[in-house]
Design a protein around this motif. Structure first.
Motif, PDB file in Angstrom:
ATOM      1  N   ASP A 148       0.854  -1.184   0.000  1.00  0.00           N
ATOM      2  CA  ASP A 148       0.000   0.000   0.000  1.00  0.00           C
ATOM      3  C   ASP A 148       0.890   1.236   0.000  1.00  0.00           C
ATOM      4  O   ASP A 148       1.834   1.326   0.789  1.00  0.00           O
ATOM      5  CB  ASP A 148      -0.905  -0.002   1.232  1.00  0.00           C
ATOM      6  N   GLY A 149       0.612   2.172  -0.892  1.00  0.00           N
ATOM      7  CA  GLY A 149       1.413   3.385  -0.964  1.00  0.00           C
ATOM      8  C   GLY A 149       2.867   3.120  -1.307  1.00  0.00           C
ATOM      9  O   GLY A 149       3.751   3.853  -0.870  1.00  0.00           O
ATOM     10  N   GLY A 150       3.120   2.076  -2.113  1.00  0.00           N
ATOM     11  CA  GLY A 150       4.491   1.764  -2.512  1.00  0.00           C
ATOM     12  C   GLY A 150       5.339   1.182  -1.402  1.00  0.00           C
ATOM     13  O   GLY A 150       6.571   1.162  -1.504  1.00  0.00           O
ATOM     14  N   ARG A 151       4.693   0.670  -0.340  1.00  0.00           N
ATOM     15  CA  ARG A 151       5.415   0.141   0.807  1.00  0.00           C
ATOM     16  C   ARG A 151       4.783  -1.166   1.268  1.00  0.00           C
ATOM     17  O   ARG A 151       3.611  -1.412   1.007  1.00  0.00           O
ATOM     18  CB  ARG A 151       5.425   1.158   1.960  1.00  0.00           C
ATOM     19  N   THR A 152       5.558  -1.985   1.975  1.00  0.00           N
ATOM     20  CA  THR A 152       5.033  -3.220   2.543  1.00  0.00           C
ATOM     21  C   THR A 152       5.673  -3.494   3.893  1.00  0.00           C
ATOM     22  O   THR A 152       6.891  -3.336   4.066  1.00  0.00           O
ATOM     23  CB  THR A 152       5.261  -4.425   1.609  1.00  0.00           C
ATOM     24  N   GLU A 163      11.813  -3.045  -3.077  1.00  0.00           N
ATOM     25  CA  GLU A 163      11.837  -2.836  -4.530  1.00  0.00           C
ATOM     26  C   GLU A 163      10.532  -3.287  -5.166  1.00  0.00           C
ATOM     27  O   GLU A 163       9.982  -2.614  -6.047  1.00  0.00           O
ATOM     28  CB  GLU A 163      13.014  -3.592  -5.148  1.00  0.00           C
ATOM     29  N   LEU A 164      10.012  -4.429  -4.717  1.00  0.00           N
ATOM     30  CA  LEU A 164       8.734  -4.910  -5.237  1.00  0.00           C
ATOM     31  C   LEU A 164       7.619  -3.917  -4.913  1.00  0.00           C
ATOM     32  O   LEU A 164       6.835  -3.547  -5.788  1.00  0.00           O
ATOM     33  CB  LEU A 164       8.397  -6.271  -4.632  1.00  0.00           C
ATOM     34  N   ALA A 165       7.560  -3.468  -3.664  1.00  0.00           N
ATOM     35  CA  ALA A 165       6.494  -2.549  -3.247  1.00  0.00           C
ATOM     36  C   ALA A 165       6.559  -1.242  -4.033  1.00  0.00           C
ATOM     37  O   ALA A 165       5.533  -0.730  -4.484  1.00  0.00           O
ATOM     38  CB  ALA A 165       6.596  -2.284  -1.751  1.00  0.00           C
ATOM     39  N   GLU A 166       7.759  -0.702  -4.213  1.00  0.00           N
ATOM     40  CA  GLU A 166       7.897   0.551  -4.966  1.00  0.00           C
ATOM     41  C   GLU A 166       7.449   0.388  -6.406  1.00  0.00           C
ATOM     42  O   GLU A 166       6.896   1.310  -7.009  1.00  0.00           O
ATOM     43  CB  GLU A 166       9.335   1.054  -4.910  1.00  0.00           C
ATOM     44  N   SER A 167       7.670  -0.805  -6.973  1.00  0.00           N
ATOM     45  CA  SER A 167       7.284  -1.024  -8.369  1.00  0.00           C
ATOM     46  C   SER A 167       5.769  -0.973  -8.559  1.00  0.00           C
ATOM     47  O   SER A 167       5.288  -0.755  -9.665  1.00  0.00           O
ATOM     48  CB  SER A 167       7.821  -2.376  -8.863  1.00  0.00           C
ATOM     49  N   PHE A 168       5.000  -1.143  -7.475  1.00  0.00           N
ATOM     50  CA  PHE A 168       3.544  -1.075  -7.558  1.00  0.00           C
ATOM     51  C   PHE A 168       3.043   0.366  -7.571  1.00  0.00           C
ATOM     52  O   PHE A 168       1.885   0.605  -7.908  1.00  0.00           O
ATOM     53  CB  PHE A 168       2.911  -1.834  -6.392  1.00  0.00           C
ATOM     54  N   GLY A 169       3.894   1.323  -7.222  1.00  0.00           N
ATOM     55  CA  GLY A 169       3.453   2.717  -7.179  1.00  0.00           C
ATOM     56  C   GLY A 169       2.273   2.882  -6.243  1.00  0.00           C
ATOM     57  O   GLY A 169       2.315   2.454  -5.092  1.00  0.00           O
ATOM     58  N   SER A 170       1.195   3.479  -6.734  1.00  0.00           N
ATOM     59  CA  SER A 170       0.012   3.707  -5.902  1.00  0.00           C
ATOM     60  C   SER A 170      -0.942   2.515  -5.910  1.00  0.00           C
ATOM     61  O   SER A 170      -1.987   2.555  -5.246  1.00  0.00           O
ATOM     62  CB  SER A 170      -0.736   4.950  -6.384  1.00  0.00           C
ATOM     63  N   ARG A 171      -0.609   1.474  -6.624  1.00  0.00           N
ATOM     64  CA  ARG A 171      -1.487   0.312  -6.726  1.00  0.00           C
ATOM     65  C   ARG A 171      -1.392  -0.539  -5.452  1.00  0.00           C
ATOM     66  O   ARG A 171      -0.309  -0.987  -5.077  1.00  0.00           O
ATOM     67  CB  ARG A 171      -1.087  -0.533  -7.939  1.00  0.00           C
ATOM     68  N   SER A 172      -2.507  -0.766  -4.798  1.00  0.00           N
ATOM     69  CA  SER A 172      -2.537  -1.567  -3.580  1.00  0.00           C
ATOM     70  C   SER A 172      -2.742  -3.033  -3.935  1.00  0.00           C
ATOM     71  O   SER A 172      -3.393  -3.366  -4.932  1.00  0.00           O
ATOM     72  CB  SER A 172      -3.656  -1.080  -2.656  1.00  0.00           C
ATOM     73  N   ALA A 173      -2.194  -3.921  -3.101  1.00  0.00           N
ATOM     74  CA  ALA A 173      -2.306  -5.351  -3.380  1.00  0.00           C
ATOM     75  C   ALA A 173      -2.022  -6.150  -2.124  1.00  0.00           C
ATOM     76  O   ALA A 173      -1.372  -5.669  -1.188  1.00  0.00           O
ATOM     77  CB  ALA A 173      -1.324  -5.770  -4.489  1.00  0.00           C
ATOM     78  N   VAL A 174      -2.540  -7.375  -2.093  1.00  0.00           N
ATOM     79  CA  VAL A 174      -2.128  -8.368  -1.101  1.00  0.00           C
ATOM     80  C   VAL A 174      -1.801  -9.639  -1.873  1.00  0.00           C
ATOM     81  O   VAL A 174      -2.681 -10.221  -2.528  1.00  0.00           O
ATOM     82  CB  VAL A 174      -3.216  -8.640  -0.044  1.00  0.00           C
TER      83      VAL A 174
END
Length: 315
Positions: free
Chosen positions: A193-197, A208-219
């Motif tokens: 969430d918010g490019g962080r995990t 690096e993975l979290a930043e690659s998502f940008g603003s896209r949230s995921a689980v």
């Protein structure tokens, strides 16, 4: 009359950065423009800029705009930017102020409902960020941003993995299942969430993975396994994607959404899955010395805890 861009210019050398460095402020035709830029600098953040009196009044928002009115996000007031920044995107050289990649995340117009030294209330009219917000100063002079109105995304699902029931034999109707290797590793759910995990606290390389998502949230649901002497995170399910919970969706829909992410890196991969291929997958697991196979019903939702919709069959 004070020069509103003096601080901006003092931080930049036009010979060293592609950013616009104009001599004076200039207004847009409507006077109500905004831009949000995704900024991969020393740390990922989003820059919110609202046109006001010929400049773009700016805040850096580390986690992006809040999607839920129950959660406020930090917003750091930065220097006013020139109007030319409405369309700026590109690479700011490393070592320069704000060095990193900047892209336009959203742009459009906004309506001011209130503007004071301590509170800015406004309505954004963009493609990705439409809604009412308020920026407000706290006692320690920091700023926060709050979404007004309803949440614009589903809440995150409970972070509890779905666990298979053990069976000695393969299911009688293999066409109703997808078959995957049981890797013998450690389960890991990765909320982004918010490019962080939070998972990066234990595994820093996941930043690096979290930043690659940008603003896209995921689980993401996966397993840390050792393959060829190296630890790798193998993802095999997606519980939440871009503001929408997928736990009630069938396995086939979740799997398609997971594969669409294209997750591939030296540290993580999308685990392979073979619908209907019971015998060959079990034989391959035996040959590779894996514990067994997982059979996952194609029509099953994601059910935290033990579920008979997922089966573990020893190799």
């Amino acid at each position: 009359m004070s020069d509103k861009l003096e601080r901006y210019r003092s931080k930049r050398d036009p010979k060293r950065t592609p950013e616009p460095v104009p001599d004076a402020p200039s207004a847009s035709p409507g006077g109500d423009a905004f831009v949000i830029q995704e900024h991969h600098a020393r740390s990922l953040h989003w820059d919110l800029r609202l046109e006001r009196d010929g400049v773009l009044v700016s805040w850096a928002v580390p986690k992006g705009l809040p999607a839920d009115p129950g959660t406020n996000h930090l917003a750091v007031r930065t220097e006013d930017h020139p109007m030319e920044y409405l369309t700026f995107h590109g690479e700011i050289p490393k070592g320069e102020y704000g060095g990193g990649t900047m892209t336009i995340w959203d742009t459009g117009t906004y309506e001011t409902e209130k503007w004071s030294d301590r509170e800015v209330k406004f309505v954004l009219r963009g493609d990705r960020s439409a809604g009412r917000f308020v920026l407000f100063r706290t006692r320690d002079k920091n700023w926060m941003i709050h979404r007004m109105g309803d949440a614009v995304r589903d809440p995150f699902p409970a972070l509890e993995p779905m666990l298979p029931a053990e069976r000695a034999r393969l299911p009688k109707d293999p066409s109703a299942y997808a078959f995957e290797f049981a890797w013998g590793g450690r389960r890991l759910l990765v909320p982004i969430d918010g490019g962080r995990t939070d998972a990066a606290r234990e595994h820093p390389w996941l930043r690096e993975l979290a930043e690659s998502f940008g603003s896209r949230s995921a689980v993401l649901d996966g397993e840390l396994a050792t393959l060829g002497g190296a630890e790798i995170l193998l993802f095999y399910d997606l519980l939440y994607d871009d503001g929408r919970s997928l736990v009630e969706e069938p396995y086939t829909a979740r799997r398609a959404a997971l594969e669409a992410l294209g997750l591939s890196n030296a540290h993580w991969q999308t685990a392979p899955s073979w619908p209907g291929e019971a015998g060959p997958v079990r034989q391959a697991a035996r040959e590779q010395g894996l514990p067994g196979v997982l059979a996952k019903r194609l029509d099953s939702p994601y059910e935290p805890g033990s579920s008979k919709a997922w089966l573990f069959i020893p190799a």
